[in-house]
Motif scaffolding. Sequence first.
Motif, PDB file in Angstrom:
ATOM      1  N   VAL A  35       0.838  -1.214   0.000  1.00  0.00           N
ATOM      2  CA  VAL A  35       0.000   0.000   0.000  1.00  0.00           C
ATOM      3  C   VAL A  35       0.873   1.266   0.000  1.00  0.00           C
ATOM      4  N   ALA A  36       0.371   2.310  -0.664  1.00  0.00           N
ATOM      5  CA  ALA A  36       1.189   3.514  -0.851  1.00  0.00           C
ATOM      6  C   ALA A  36       1.056   4.499   0.312  1.00  0.00           C
ATOM      7  N   ASP A  37       1.553   4.069   1.488  1.00  0.00           N
ATOM      8  CA  ASP A  37       1.871   5.067   2.504  1.00  0.00           C
ATOM      9  C   ASP A  37       3.318   4.829   2.901  1.00  0.00           C
ATOM     10  N   PRO A  93     -12.818  14.421   1.870  1.00  0.00           N
ATOM     11  CA  PRO A  93     -12.089  13.451   2.703  1.00  0.00           C
ATOM     12  C   PRO A  93     -11.324  12.445   1.842  1.00  0.00           C
ATOM     13  N   GLY A  94     -10.380  12.928   1.078  1.00  0.00           N
ATOM     14  CA  GLY A  94      -9.556  12.055   0.241  1.00  0.00           C
ATOM     15  C   GLY A  94      -9.789  12.306  -1.243  1.00  0.00           C
ATOM     16  N   VAL A  95      -8.810  11.868  -2.019  1.00  0.00           N
ATOM     17  CA  VAL A  95      -8.872  12.084  -3.465  1.00  0.00           C
ATOM     18  C   VAL A  95      -9.758  11.043  -4.148  1.00  0.00           C
ATOM     19  N   VAL A  96      -9.756   9.817  -3.642  1.00  0.00           N
ATOM     20  CA  VAL A  96     -10.609   8.802  -4.279  1.00  0.00           C
ATOM     21  C   VAL A  96     -12.082   9.224  -4.172  1.00  0.00           C
ATOM     22  N   VAL A  97     -12.448   9.769  -3.029  1.00  0.00           N
ATOM     23  CA  VAL A  97     -13.809  10.290  -2.870  1.00  0.00           C
ATOM     24  C   VAL A  97     -14.081  11.343  -3.952  1.00  0.00           C
ATOM     25  N   VAL A 119      -3.238   1.696 -14.405  1.00  0.00           N
ATOM     26  CA  VAL A 119      -3.403   2.863 -13.524  1.00  0.00           C
ATOM     27  C   VAL A 119      -4.026   2.433 -12.194  1.00  0.00           C
ATOM     28  N   TYR A 120      -3.737   3.223 -11.177  1.00  0.00           N
ATOM     29  CA  TYR A 120      -4.264   3.056  -9.812  1.00  0.00           C
ATOM     30  C   TYR A 120      -5.704   2.535  -9.881  1.00  0.00           C
ATOM     31  N   HIS A 121      -5.960   1.414  -9.207  1.00  0.00           N
ATOM     32  CA  HIS A 121      -7.221   0.687  -9.442  1.00  0.00           C
ATOM     33  C   HIS A 121      -8.499   1.470  -9.150  1.00  0.00           C
ATOM     34  N   PRO A 122      -8.534   2.422  -8.185  1.00  0.00           N
ATOM     35  CA  PRO A 122      -9.785   3.181  -8.024  1.00  0.00           C
ATOM     36  C   PRO A 122     -10.174   4.030  -9.241  1.00  0.00           C
ATOM     37  N   PHE A 123      -9.250   4.254 -10.164  1.00  0.00           N
ATOM     38  CA  PHE A 123      -9.637   4.945 -11.404  1.00  0.00           C
ATOM     39  C   PHE A 123     -10.622   4.076 -12.188  1.00  0.00           C
ATOM     40  N   HIS A 124     -10.413   2.769 -12.131  1.00  0.00           N
ATOM     41  CA  HIS A 124     -11.311   1.845 -12.835  1.00  0.00           C
ATOM     42  C   HIS A 124     -12.675   1.844 -12.129  1.00  0.00           C
ATOM     43  N   LEU A 169      -7.025  11.748 -15.366  1.00  0.00           N
ATOM     44  CA  LEU A 169      -5.583  11.825 -15.622  1.00  0.00           C
ATOM     45  C   LEU A 169      -4.836  11.569 -14.318  1.00  0.00           C
ATOM     46  N   CYS A 170      -3.839  10.722 -14.371  1.00  0.00           N
ATOM     47  CA  CYS A 170      -3.026  10.443 -13.191  1.00  0.00           C
ATOM     48  C   CYS A 170      -1.660  11.094 -13.411  1.00  0.00           C
ATOM     49  N   SER A 171      -1.358  12.162 -12.664  1.00  0.00           N
ATOM     50  CA  SER A 171      -0.202  12.994 -12.976  1.00  0.00           C
ATOM     51  C   SER A 171       0.448  13.540 -11.707  1.00  0.00           C
ATOM     52  N   HIS A 173       2.150   9.718 -12.683  1.00  0.00           N
ATOM     53  CA  HIS A 173       1.364   8.512 -12.893  1.00  0.00           C
ATOM     54  C   HIS A 173       1.749   7.359 -11.957  1.00  0.00           C
ATOM     55  N   ASN A 174       0.732   6.868 -11.239  1.00  0.00           N
ATOM     56  CA  ASN A 174       0.842   5.647 -10.438  1.00  0.00           C
ATOM     57  C   ASN A 174       0.166   4.535 -11.230  1.00  0.00           C
ATOM     58  N   PRO A 175       0.829   3.447 -11.598  1.00  0.00           N
ATOM     59  CA  PRO A 175       2.120   2.991 -11.085  1.00  0.00           C
ATOM     60  C   PRO A 175       3.329   3.229 -11.997  1.00  0.00           C
ATOM     61  N   SER A 201      -7.793  15.803 -12.953  1.00  0.00           N
ATOM     62  CA  SER A 201      -6.354  15.585 -12.879  1.00  0.00           C
ATOM     63  C   SER A 201      -5.967  15.256 -11.436  1.00  0.00           C
ATOM     64  N   ASP A 202      -5.633  13.998 -11.219  1.00  0.00           N
ATOM     65  CA  ASP A 202      -5.257  13.546  -9.880  1.00  0.00           C
ATOM     66  C   ASP A 202      -3.751  13.782  -9.722  1.00  0.00           C
ATOM     67  N   GLU A 203      -3.419  14.808  -8.936  1.00  0.00           N
ATOM     68  CA  GLU A 203      -2.016  15.206  -8.783  1.00  0.00           C
ATOM     69  C   GLU A 203      -1.526  14.949  -7.355  1.00  0.00           C
ATOM     70  N   ILE A 204      -2.038  13.892  -6.763  1.00  0.00           N
ATOM     71  CA  ILE A 204      -1.707  13.574  -5.371  1.00  0.00           C
ATOM     72  C   ILE A 204      -0.208  13.289  -5.200  1.00  0.00           C
ATOM     73  N   HIS A 205       0.460  12.840  -6.287  1.00  0.00           N
ATOM     74  CA  HIS A 205       1.900  12.537  -6.187  1.00  0.00           C
ATOM     75  C   HIS A 205       2.767  13.710  -6.653  1.00  0.00           C
ATOM     76  N   GLN A 206       2.199  14.887  -6.774  1.00  0.00           N
ATOM     77  CA  GLN A 206       2.897  16.020  -7.403  1.00  0.00           C
ATOM     78  C   GLN A 206       4.191  16.432  -6.697  1.00  0.00           C
ATOM     79  N   PRO A 235      -2.196  16.767   0.957  1.00  0.00           N
ATOM     80  CA  PRO A 235      -0.931  16.644   1.677  1.00  0.00           C
ATOM     81  C   PRO A 235      -0.666  15.206   2.115  1.00  0.00           C
ATOM     82  N   SER A 236      -1.586  14.296   1.772  1.00  0.00           N
ATOM     83  CA  SER A 236      -1.555  12.958   2.378  1.00  0.00           C
ATOM     84  C   SER A 236      -0.382  12.102   1.929  1.00  0.00           C
ATOM     85  N   LYS A 237      -0.100  12.068   0.607  1.00  0.00           N
ATOM     86  CA  LYS A 237       1.062  11.289   0.164  1.00  0.00           C
ATOM     87  C   LYS A 237       2.322  12.019   0.605  1.00  0.00           C
ATOM     88  N   THR A 238       2.370  13.318   0.337  1.00  0.00           N
ATOM     89  CA  THR A 238       3.589  14.100   0.553  1.00  0.00           C
ATOM     90  C   THR A 238       4.102  13.983   1.984  1.00  0.00           C
TER      91      THR A 238
HETATM   92  C1  LIG Z   1      -3.092   8.335  -7.897  1.00  0.00           C
HETATM   93  C2  LIG Z   1      -3.694   8.202  -6.525  1.00  0.00           C
HETATM   94  N1  LIG Z   1      -4.823   8.863  -6.223  1.00  0.00           N
HETATM   95  C3  LIG Z   1      -5.383   8.774  -5.006  1.00  0.00           C
HETATM   96  C4  LIG Z   1      -4.820   7.995  -4.020  1.00  0.00           C
HETATM   97  C5  LIG Z   1      -5.481   7.870  -2.681  1.00  0.00           C
HETATM   98  O1  LIG Z   1      -6.006   9.084  -2.305  1.00  0.00           O
HETATM   99  P1  LIG Z   1      -6.839   9.241  -0.968  1.00  0.00           P
HETATM  100  O2  LIG Z   1      -6.175   8.433   0.084  1.00  0.00           O
HETATM  101  O3  LIG Z   1      -6.757  10.725  -0.719  1.00  0.00           O
HETATM  102  O4  LIG Z   1      -8.229   8.809  -1.281  1.00  0.00           O
HETATM  103  C6  LIG Z   1      -3.660   7.277  -4.290  1.00  0.00           C
HETATM  104  C7  LIG Z   1      -3.070   6.398  -3.267  1.00  0.00           C
HETATM  105  O5  LIG Z   1      -2.249   5.576  -3.521  1.00  0.00           O
HETATM  106  C8  LIG Z   1      -3.073   7.396  -5.569  1.00  0.00           C
HETATM  107  O6  LIG Z   1      -1.957   6.749  -5.884  1.00  0.00           O
END
Ligand SMILES: Cc1ncc(COP(=O)(O)O)c(C=O)c1O
Length: 393
Positions: A35-37, A93-97, A119-124, A169-171, A173-175, A201-206, A235-238
């Motif tokens: 998991v990506a923490d 409360p989070g980017v996936v939301v 791409v990160y599975h919640p995109f699907h 867009l994942c930018s 890009h994970n993975p 544009s999901d820039e959580i890894h920016q 700020p969650s990943k960073t």
């Molecule tokens: C591209 C991407 N978006 C979103 C998330 C998760 O975001 P959140 O925890 O804010 O829902 C992750 C976590 O790995 C991610 O890699």
Amino acid sequence: MPYNFDEIIDRSGTCSIKIDVAGYGKPADALPLWVADMDFKAPLCVIDALEKQVRHGIFGYSDSGPEYYEAVRRWQLGHHGFDTQASWLVKTPGVVVALHIAVRGLTAPGDAVLIQTPVYHPFHTAATLMGRKLVANELVNEADSGKYGIDFDDFEAKIAQNNVKIFLLCSPHNPVGRVWTREELLRMGEICLRYGVTVVSDEIHQDFIFPGHRHTVFASLSPELSAITVTCTAPSKTFNLAGLMHSNIFIANPALRDAFVREYELYGLSQLGVLGLVACQAAYEGGADWLAELLAYLDGNLTLITNWAQSRPAAVKFRRPEGTYLAWMDFRSLGLSPRELDDLVTKKAKVWLSNGRQFGEAGAGFLRLNAASPRSVIEEALRRLDTLFPSEY
Ligand SMILES: Cc1ncc(COP(=O)(O)O)c(C=O)c1O
């Protein structure tokens, strides 16, 4: 001030999904790098701010003041040249939301949603769970080198043929670890403008960008692109704050923002948790030095992984990520199914990595290793993998 990223911190008994909660049938002694923490403590400025809030002892309904927005604005402007306005900000409360809200609020059932696989599975699932049609523009693994590019002809054809309404867009890009260049982003943007496609544009890894690369906020490219874009930041990943469930979504276009907010209101969530607010502000105000040291440390971990992979060319192909702390490793030469590869690594070598197949069919035969752990943990993971894949030299 030097930070000690080498410190091994016992995460057991802390509700960590990596350690305490999610077994998923994996051996208990498998080293978890999925998991990506991160296995690092958040910066001291964040811990101090949280401690002060906790010691205050009152946890009533809370919302952000002007200092909060100022901290977020300065971070985006100073680190990414993204000039925002307070009215653009919607906190979720989070980017996936936010991905789910955007898909549901900005498209109708049956509409097509474009993603770039693997791409990160919640995109699907953001598309499929909402009854939208999932359309994939598969990224191109150039000459099987691990360097991924975009098939722009396919990108445009998929949009035109499916009447795509929204592009996730994942930018960066994970993975696959790409930091999209300005030119690549502009080219995708020009096509989206031409076909009336909204861009999320999901820039959580920016903030995880390695030397030689530069992150460009998609919405900062032009006013026209800003007007069709929902920018997801956090700020969650960073700063390793994912458990606080806090993110900042910027939407400049009022009509787009209204549609997003209307959908969001359906969930009855009027404020976020106070600890996320406090941590976000403190991190953006005082966490820059910590981040700079962290990036140098992660770069060292990635060098270790690169060297390891380079001495096993028959078993694994690996190209060091331009951004993110995720190592995307290609084991297709082994000829194993995703399940066999997963079993081999978790049960025999006792290293728990993310199965590439979860990122889409294009990820079959790959494993993703999270490099955000103390160096000794990464070394231990590589030692364990040595038992399966000894050095070829
Ligand atoms: C591209 C991407 N978006 C979103 C998330 C998760 O975001 P959140 O925890 O804010 O829902 C992750 C976590 O790995 C991610 O890699």
